[in-house]
Design a protein around this motif. Sequence first.
Motif, PDB file in Angstrom:
ATOM      1  N   GLY A 123       0.399   2.639 -15.079  1.00 19.34           N
ATOM      2  CA  GLY A 123      -0.407   3.817 -14.792  1.00 19.34           C
ATOM      3  C   GLY A 123      -0.280   4.319 -13.377  1.00 19.34           C
ATOM      4  N   GLN A 124       0.888   4.067 -12.755  1.00 17.52           N
ATOM      5  CA  GLN A 124       1.108   4.484 -11.374  1.00 17.52           C
ATOM      6  C   GLN A 124       2.175   5.566 -11.319  1.00 17.52           C
ATOM      7  N   ALA A 125       2.046   6.463 -10.332  1.00 15.83           N
ATOM      8  CA  ALA A 125       2.974   7.586 -10.221  1.00 15.83           C
ATOM      9  C   ALA A 125       4.168   7.287  -9.330  1.00 15.83           C
ATOM     10  N   ASP A 126       4.050   6.292  -8.448  1.00 12.15           N
ATOM     11  CA  ASP A 126       5.161   6.005  -7.561  1.00 12.15           C
ATOM     12  C   ASP A 126       5.346   4.498  -7.439  1.00 12.15           C
ATOM     13  N   LEU A 129       2.076   0.546  -5.404  1.00 12.31           N
ATOM     14  CA  LEU A 129       0.880   0.315  -6.188  1.00 12.31           C
ATOM     15  C   LEU A 129      -0.225  -0.182  -5.261  1.00 12.31           C
ATOM     16  N   GLU A 130      -1.254   0.618  -5.075  1.00 13.52           N
ATOM     17  CA  GLU A 130      -2.382   0.227  -4.238  1.00 13.52           C
ATOM     18  C   GLU A 130      -3.408  -0.478  -5.105  1.00 13.52           C
ATOM     19  N   ILE A 131      -3.600  -1.754  -4.850  1.00 13.56           N
ATOM     20  CA  ILE A 131      -4.491  -2.594  -5.650  1.00 13.56           C
ATOM     21  C   ILE A 131      -5.441  -3.297  -4.696  1.00 13.56           C
ATOM     22  N   ALA A 132      -6.720  -2.851  -4.699  1.00 11.98           N
ATOM     23  CA  ALA A 132      -7.711  -3.374  -3.760  1.00 11.98           C
ATOM     24  C   ALA A 132      -7.180  -3.222  -2.333  1.00 11.98           C
ATOM     25  N   ASP A 133      -7.113  -4.324  -1.569  1.00  6.21           N
ATOM     26  CA  ASP A 133      -6.632  -4.248  -0.185  1.00  6.21           C
ATOM     27  C   ASP A 133      -5.164  -4.661  -0.066  1.00  6.21           C
ATOM     28  N   PHE A 134      -4.423  -4.525  -1.165  1.00  2.09           N
ATOM     29  CA  PHE A 134      -2.995  -4.844  -1.202  1.00  2.09           C
ATOM     30  C   PHE A 134      -2.197  -3.585  -1.530  1.00  2.09           C
ATOM     31  N   ILE A 135      -0.954  -3.547  -1.072  1.00  3.31           N
ATOM     32  CA  ILE A 135       0.013  -2.550  -1.518  1.00  3.31           C
ATOM     33  C   ILE A 135       1.241  -3.294  -2.009  1.00  3.31           C
ATOM     34  N   LEU A 136       1.557  -3.109  -3.278  1.00  2.00           N
ATOM     35  CA  LEU A 136       2.727  -3.729  -3.895  1.00  2.00           C
ATOM     36  C   LEU A 136       3.843  -2.704  -3.939  1.00  2.00           C
ATOM     37  N   ASN A 137       4.944  -2.976  -3.241  1.00  7.09           N
ATOM     38  CA  ASN A 137       6.085  -2.068  -3.191  1.00  7.09           C
ATOM     39  C   ASN A 137       7.145  -2.561  -4.167  1.00  7.09           C
ATOM     40  N   LEU A 138       7.290  -1.845  -5.277  1.00  5.41           N
ATOM     41  CA  LEU A 138       8.236  -2.260  -6.311  1.00  5.41           C
ATOM     42  C   LEU A 138       9.685  -2.022  -5.908  1.00  5.41           C
ATOM     43  N   THR A 139       9.904  -1.146  -4.932  1.00  9.31           N
ATOM     44  CA  THR A 139      11.273  -0.834  -4.533  1.00  9.31           C
ATOM     45  C   THR A 139      11.902  -1.964  -3.742  1.00  9.31           C
ATOM     46  N   ASN A 140      11.211  -2.397  -2.694  1.00 12.74           N
ATOM     47  CA  ASN A 140      11.811  -3.441  -1.850  1.00 12.74           C
ATOM     48  C   ASN A 140      11.173  -4.807  -2.026  1.00 12.74           C
ATOM     49  N   LYS A 141      10.319  -4.936  -3.056  1.00  9.10           N
ATOM     50  CA  LYS A 141       9.705  -6.230  -3.399  1.00  9.10           C
ATOM     51  C   LYS A 141       8.930  -6.811  -2.221  1.00  9.10           C
ATOM     52  N   THR A 142       8.050  -6.016  -1.655  1.00 12.11           N
ATOM     53  CA  THR A 142       7.200  -6.479  -0.569  1.00 12.11           C
ATOM     54  C   THR A 142       5.739  -6.248  -0.926  1.00 12.11           C
ATOM     55  N   ILE A 143       4.866  -6.985  -0.276  1.00 14.89           N
ATOM     56  CA  ILE A 143       3.430  -6.841  -0.484  1.00 14.89           C
ATOM     57  C   ILE A 143       2.756  -6.766   0.882  1.00 14.89           C
ATOM     58  N   THR A 144       1.907  -5.760   1.056  1.00 10.39           N
ATOM     59  CA  THR A 144       1.142  -5.590   2.279  1.00 10.39           C
ATOM     60  C   THR A 144      -0.317  -5.926   2.007  1.00 10.39           C
ATOM     61  N   HIS A 145      -0.921  -6.664   2.919  1.00 13.14           N
ATOM     62  CA  HIS A 145      -2.331  -7.038   2.779  1.00 13.14           C
ATOM     63  C   HIS A 145      -3.076  -6.639   4.035  1.00 13.14           C
ATOM     64  N   LEU A 146      -4.091  -5.784   3.862  1.00  8.90           N
ATOM     65  CA  LEU A 146      -4.889  -5.298   4.984  1.00  8.90           C
ATOM     66  C   LEU A 146      -4.010  -4.672   6.081  1.00  8.90           C
ATOM     67  N   GLY A 147      -2.960  -3.975   5.635  1.00  6.20           N
ATOM     68  CA  GLY A 147      -2.072  -3.291   6.561  1.00  6.20           C
ATOM     69  C   GLY A 147      -0.975  -4.141   7.150  1.00  6.20           C
ATOM     70  N   ASN A 148      -0.965  -5.431   6.829  1.00  8.85           N
ATOM     71  CA  ASN A 148       0.051  -6.336   7.365  1.00  8.85           C
ATOM     72  C   ASN A 148       1.007  -6.772   6.268  1.00  8.85           C
ATOM     73  N   SER A 161       2.726 -10.977  -7.169  1.00 11.71           N
ATOM     74  CA  SER A 161       2.857  -9.679  -7.836  1.00 11.71           C
ATOM     75  C   SER A 161       2.292  -9.740  -9.248  1.00 11.71           C
ATOM     76  N   ARG A 162       2.483 -10.865  -9.936  1.00 13.89           N
ATOM     77  CA  ARG A 162       1.913 -11.011 -11.280  1.00 13.89           C
ATOM     78  C   ARG A 162       0.384 -11.007 -11.207  1.00 13.89           C
ATOM     79  N   LEU A 163      -0.174 -11.718 -10.248  1.00 14.08           N
ATOM     80  CA  LEU A 163      -1.632 -11.737 -10.083  1.00 14.08           C
ATOM     81  C   LEU A 163      -2.162 -10.345  -9.740  1.00 14.08           C
ATOM     82  N   LEU A 164      -1.405  -9.603  -8.933  1.00  9.28           N
ATOM     83  CA  LEU A 164      -1.820  -8.258  -8.568  1.00  9.28           C
ATOM     84  C   LEU A 164      -1.808  -7.318  -9.769  1.00  9.28           C
ATOM     85  N   LEU A 165      -0.768  -7.414 -10.587  1.00  5.75           N
ATOM     86  CA  LEU A 165      -0.669  -6.535 -11.749  1.00  5.75           C
ATOM     87  C   LEU A 165      -1.740  -6.855 -12.792  1.00  5.75           C
TER      88      LEU A 165
END
Length: 222
Positions: A123-126, A129-148, A161-165
Amino acid sequence: MKLLVVEDDLLLQRGLEKALIQEGYAVDIAGNLESARQFLSNNDGFYSAILLDLGLPDGNGLTLLKWLRESQQSLPVLIITARDALNDRIVGLDSGADDYLVKPFELAELYARLRAIIRRHCGQADNYLEIADFILNLTNKTITHLGNSLELTVREYAVLSRLLLKYQQVVPRELLLQDLYSWQDSFGSNTLEVYIHRLRQKIGKDRIQTVRGLGYQLVDAV
């Protein structure tokens, strides 16, 4: 994230498996329809997407696709085939495929199409994926938490990533183990717990809850 590749060409099987693992996916390979059905029956809910060839030794891949859709499974399906006629593409998409890719193809395009069908399924457009205080980047396989940006190994990324999804849902232990097994390493009985421990050190020990007898759950910060 784990993929099921349904392809009978052994050379292409090996090439796709190697490329997809390097891209950060866990992979199961099925060489025919029967094997694919067994994987899907034994691993319900474990896959993020299917790469499906049409010309298989025991039938047309469309029969597997129709079986999936008739059983109300919305799992994303990307057809990969040498059949490039317009009518073949129309039939494939009308049968329930999420996308259609003609062989031969560039790996970069395959990755992009996989990201697209997975994010649409979520259900995401790009690809962010912004999930709570995380950002999951499917392109480069990175995860940001609280901006870090988190420094994660491939396996740590697979688990988090599985837990986030499945945010705030209980993720079965078996599902998380499936995401790790496809790297064909020998695992000890506490392998998953080791990765959970490392992730807790990086995002906070209270963010990943143990649900005894079931699995793990990523929850809101207290």
